[in-house]
Design a protein around this motif. Structure first.
Motif, PDB file in Angstrom:
ATOM      1  N   GLU A 209       6.265   9.691  -1.500  1.00 49.43           N
ATOM      2  CA  GLU A 209       6.826  10.301  -2.706  1.00 49.43           C
ATOM      3  C   GLU A 209       5.755  10.718  -3.700  1.00 49.43           C
ATOM      4  OE1 GLU A 209       8.142   6.275  -5.042  1.00 49.43           O
ATOM      5  OE2 GLU A 209       8.725   6.571  -2.955  1.00 49.43           O
ATOM      6  N   ASN A 210       4.548  10.137  -3.546  1.00 47.88           N
ATOM      7  CA  ASN A 210       3.442  10.461  -4.444  1.00 47.88           C
ATOM      8  C   ASN A 210       2.420  11.401  -3.811  1.00 47.88           C
ATOM      9  OD1 ASN A 210       4.414   8.797  -6.550  1.00 47.88           O
ATOM     10  ND2 ASN A 210       3.546   6.985  -5.555  1.00 47.88           N
ATOM     11  N   VAL A 211       2.708  11.876  -2.615  1.00 49.50           N
ATOM     12  CA  VAL A 211       1.813  12.807  -1.931  1.00 49.50           C
ATOM     13  C   VAL A 211       2.383  14.217  -2.060  1.00 49.50           C
ATOM     14  CG1 VAL A 211       0.799  13.481   0.279  1.00 49.50           C
ATOM     15  CG2 VAL A 211       1.034  11.059  -0.306  1.00 49.50           C
ATOM     16  N   HIS A 212       1.578  15.145  -2.562  1.00 50.08           N
ATOM     17  CA  HIS A 212       2.015  16.533  -2.768  1.00 50.08           C
ATOM     18  C   HIS A 212       1.055  17.451  -2.007  1.00 50.08           C
ATOM     19  CE1 HIS A 212       4.657  14.929  -5.878  1.00 50.08           C
ATOM     20  NE2 HIS A 212       3.603  14.288  -6.362  1.00 50.08           N
ATOM     21  N   LEU A 213       1.415  17.725  -0.771  1.00 51.95           N
ATOM     22  CA  LEU A 213       0.536  18.497   0.098  1.00 51.95           C
ATOM     23  C   LEU A 213       0.341  19.923  -0.412  1.00 51.95           C
ATOM     24  CD1 LEU A 213       1.745  17.292   3.624  1.00 51.95           C
ATOM     25  CD2 LEU A 213      -0.136  16.425   2.220  1.00 51.95           C
ATOM     26  N   GLN A 214       1.368  20.503  -0.994  1.00 51.31           N
ATOM     27  CA  GLN A 214       1.263  21.872  -1.475  1.00 51.31           C
ATOM     28  C   GLN A 214       0.227  21.987  -2.592  1.00 51.31           C
ATOM     29  OE1 GLN A 214       4.965  23.533  -2.784  1.00 51.31           O
ATOM     30  NE2 GLN A 214       4.106  25.548  -3.230  1.00 51.31           N
ATOM     31  N   ALA A 242      -0.424  15.929   6.972  1.00 58.65           N
ATOM     32  CA  ALA A 242       0.692  16.750   7.436  1.00 58.65           C
ATOM     33  C   ALA A 242       1.127  16.385   8.848  1.00 58.65           C
ATOM     34  CB  ALA A 242       0.315  18.225   7.365  1.00 58.65           C
ATOM     35  N   GLU A 243       0.212  15.874   9.646  1.00 64.36           N
ATOM     36  CA  GLU A 243       0.515  15.527  11.032  1.00 64.36           C
ATOM     37  C   GLU A 243       1.057  14.112  11.188  1.00 64.36           C
ATOM     38  OE1 GLU A 243      -3.015  16.152  13.267  1.00 64.36           O
ATOM     39  OE2 GLU A 243      -2.994  18.344  13.043  1.00 64.36           O
ATOM     40  N   LEU A 244       1.025  13.325  10.119  1.00 63.47           N
ATOM     41  CA  LEU A 244       1.474  11.935  10.226  1.00 63.47           C
ATOM     42  C   LEU A 244       3.000  11.841  10.269  1.00 63.47           C
ATOM     43  CD1 LEU A 244      -0.797   9.943   7.736  1.00 63.47           C
ATOM     44  CD2 LEU A 244      -0.819   9.830  10.228  1.00 63.47           C
ATOM     45  N   PRO A 245       3.544  10.950  11.102  1.00 56.90           N
ATOM     46  CA  PRO A 245       4.995  10.700  11.081  1.00 56.90           C
ATOM     47  C   PRO A 245       5.362   9.908   9.837  1.00 56.90           C
ATOM     48  CG  PRO A 245       3.909   9.204  12.604  1.00 56.90           C
ATOM     49  CD  PRO A 245       2.851  10.162  12.142  1.00 56.90           C
ATOM     50  N   ARG A 246       6.611   9.993   9.423  1.00 54.62           N
ATOM     51  CA  ARG A 246       7.067   9.276   8.237  1.00 54.62           C
ATOM     52  C   ARG A 246       7.587   7.908   8.637  1.00 54.62           C
ATOM     53  NH1 ARG A 246       7.350  12.854   3.785  1.00 54.62           N
ATOM     54  NH2 ARG A 246       6.010  14.599   4.362  1.00 54.62           N
ATOM     55  N   ALA A 247       6.997   6.859   8.071  1.00 52.92           N
ATOM     56  CA  ALA A 247       7.435   5.490   8.360  1.00 52.92           C
ATOM     57  C   ALA A 247       8.723   5.179   7.603  1.00 52.92           C
ATOM     58  CB  ALA A 247       6.342   4.494   7.981  1.00 52.92           C
ATOM     59  N   SER A 248       9.445   4.189   8.079  1.00 50.96           N
ATOM     60  CA  SER A 248      10.746   3.844   7.483  1.00 50.96           C
ATOM     61  C   SER A 248      10.617   3.251   6.093  1.00 50.96           C
ATOM     62  CB  SER A 248      11.481   2.853   8.390  1.00 50.96           C
ATOM     63  OG  SER A 248      10.698   1.673   8.580  1.00 50.96           O
ATOM     64  N   ASP A 249       9.454   2.632   5.773  1.00 48.02           N
ATOM     65  CA  ASP A 249       9.308   2.002   4.455  1.00 48.02           C
ATOM     66  C   ASP A 249       8.695   2.938   3.417  1.00 48.02           C
ATOM     67  OD1 ASP A 249       6.714   2.132   5.330  1.00 48.02           O
ATOM     68  OD2 ASP A 249       6.250   0.014   5.019  1.00 48.02           O
ATOM     69  N   ALA A 250       8.566   4.220   3.753  1.00 43.45           N
ATOM     70  CA  ALA A 250       8.096   5.259   2.819  1.00 43.45           C
ATOM     71  C   ALA A 250       6.608   5.162   2.510  1.00 43.45           C
ATOM     72  CB  ALA A 250       8.903   5.249   1.518  1.00 43.45           C
ATOM     73  N   ARG A 251       5.909   4.234   3.155  1.00 38.74           N
ATOM     74  CA  ARG A 251       4.461   4.181   2.962  1.00 38.74           C
ATOM     75  C   ARG A 251       3.788   5.143   3.929  1.00 38.74           C
ATOM     76  NH1 ARG A 251       1.677  -1.190   3.570  1.00 38.74           N
ATOM     77  NH2 ARG A 251       3.179  -1.527   5.245  1.00 38.74           N
ATOM     78  N   VAL A 252       2.678   5.728   3.487  1.00 44.41           N
ATOM     79  CA  VAL A 252       1.941   6.646   4.351  1.00 44.41           C
ATOM     80  C   VAL A 252       1.330   5.885   5.515  1.00 44.41           C
ATOM     81  CG1 VAL A 252       0.027   8.289   4.458  1.00 44.41           C
ATOM     82  CG2 VAL A 252       1.493   8.202   2.421  1.00 44.41           C
ATOM     83  N   PHE A 253       0.784   4.706   5.228  1.00 46.89           N
ATOM     84  CA  PHE A 253       0.182   3.867   6.266  1.00 46.89           C
ATOM     85  C   PHE A 253       0.883   2.507   6.276  1.00 46.89           C
ATOM     86  CE2 PHE A 253      -3.225   6.738   4.841  1.00 46.89           C
ATOM     87  CZ  PHE A 253      -3.496   7.382   6.045  1.00 46.89           C
ATOM     88  N   PRO A 254       1.878   2.331   7.138  1.00 42.63           N
ATOM     89  CA  PRO A 254       2.650   1.072   7.178  1.00 42.63           C
ATOM     90  C   PRO A 254       1.880  -0.041   7.884  1.00 42.63           C
ATOM     91  CG  PRO A 254       3.458   2.562   8.858  1.00 42.63           C
ATOM     92  CD  PRO A 254       2.396   3.320   8.105  1.00 42.63           C
ATOM     93  N   LEU A 255       0.772  -0.449   7.271  1.00 42.47           N
ATOM     94  CA  LEU A 255      -0.089  -1.490   7.845  1.00 42.47           C
ATOM     95  C   LEU A 255      -0.252  -2.627   6.852  1.00 42.47           C
ATOM     96  CD1 LEU A 255      -2.995   0.762   9.207  1.00 42.47           C
ATOM     97  CD2 LEU A 255      -1.278  -0.379  10.605  1.00 42.47           C
ATOM     98  N   THR A 256      -0.421  -3.827   7.386  1.00 48.99           N
ATOM     99  CA  THR A 256      -0.806  -4.944   6.530  1.00 48.99           C
ATOM    100  C   THR A 256      -2.321  -4.947   6.405  1.00 48.99           C
ATOM    101  OG1 THR A 256      -1.025  -6.513   8.356  1.00 48.99           O
ATOM    102  CG2 THR A 256       1.161  -6.297   7.330  1.00 48.99           C
TER     103      THR A 256
END
Length: 327
Positions: A209-214, A242-256
């Motif tokens: 939600e905080n990433v604005h590619l345009q 732009a090539e990354l899939p969207r994770a279910s938790d809305a984080r760009v990188f769903p990693l601990t």
């Protein structure tokens, strides 16, 4: 009510309150005595006061525990600070009463810790301990001196200047490529770190939600400095996102943090890259960005450094590049 009187050249304050033992303390001026008395009365009214006489018998572990329960949770780095406090509670010095917690006790702790940890670690630990004791003195009326103020701290170590060269970068990215059970998020994470100079925590907290590619920007609501900032994105960074899939938790990188650290460490080992920390990517990115953004104000706006002095710790120009600019 408190009574203030001058006795033997000093001002003595006495606080009497039903159900509480009398509190007595001496000061050089009447104003200090009055201020102390008002503070004690306020603490009694709030129910957070403990006796000055009893406070001298408090163990360091008791003070650490109270601070961890009442103060630490309100901090952004609560988890890390709580871990440090629990560690200190397991040490020998925690069994000392606050009255007997002398500078020599703290110095012995320092010397023992220096056998197994770096100077930077012990400096941080002593800073935490000093802050806790200072808080207890100011907020809980702990009537003992702060022994940490008289303990010599180890010399501040020089900051790291490890940079990732292009050959190491190629090997690292090759080993991060998702094969089998390898983490699919690590390659784009490292590329974005090198393109933006963002911190590890900032990358892992980044949300779509905080990433604005345009507009080629990414907004960080909260950074290490306690403020938000908007990070400009290069075309390469935009392409990776732009090539990354969207994770279910809305984080760009769903990693601990632990999973990311383990994956990065294993990739460095496979690539035979020695002594590289993930934070070194921020140093590398800052040095690369400096070649594109010679204006230090613009560079600091990208990296998020609030002072030029701090920015200098991350900018490591190559002597040969500077020589070419000299002509």
């Amino acid at each position: 009510m408190a009574s203030i009187r001058q006795r033997s050249g000093v001002w003595q304050a006495r606080v009497r309150r039903k159900g509480f033992p009398d509190e007595v303390n001496s000061f050089a001026t009447k104003a200090e005595a009055q201020m102390w008395a008002r503070c004690i009365e306020s603490l009694i009214d709030k129910g957070t006061h403990f006796s000055l006489n009893q406070s001298k018998d408090w163990l360091l572990t008791d003070v650490l525990e109270r601070y961890m329960q009442e103060v630490t949770p309100s901090k952004r780095g609560a988890k890390r600070e709580a871990e440090g406090i629990r560690f200190m509670q397991r040490q020998k010095m925690a069994a000392y009463s606050m009255e007997r917690l002398t500078p020599s006790v703290i110095a012995n702790y320092r010397d023992e810790r220096l056998k197994s940890v770096s100077a930077g670690t012990i400096i941080r630990e002593l800073s935490i301990l000093s802050g806790i004791i200072t808080h207890a003195r100011k907020e809980w009326s702990l009537s003992v001196a702060n022994p940490c103020a008289l303990v010599r701290k180890p010399p501040t170590p020089q900051g790291r200047c490890r940079l990732l060269n292009t050959n190491e970068e190629s090997r690292l990215l090759a080993e991060l490529r998702p094969i089998g059970r390898r983490n699919r998020w690590m390659t784009p994470l490292v590329i974005l770190a090198l393109e933006t100079a963002m911190r590890r925590g900032e990358l892992l907290a980044l949300r779509w939600e905080n990433v604005h590619l345009q507009h080629q920007t990414a907004f960080l609501p909260m950074t290490k400095n306690g403020t938000g900032r908007t990070v400009p994105l290069s075309k390469k960074a935009v392409a990776v996102l732009a090539e990354l899939p969207r994770a279910s938790d809305a984080r760009v990188f769903p990693l601990t943090d632990m999973a990311m650290h383990a994956a990065f460490r294993k990739a460095c080992a496979r690539a035979h890259i020695v002594d590289l920390h993930f934070h070194d990517l921020r140093h590398t990115a800052t040095s690369r960005l400096a070649e594109k953004l010679p204006n230090v104000i613009e560079l600091a706006a990208v990296t998020g450094h609030q002072t030029i002095q701090m920015l200098k710790r991350y900018y490591h120009p190559k002597a040969e590049v500077l020589a070419q600019k000299l002509g």
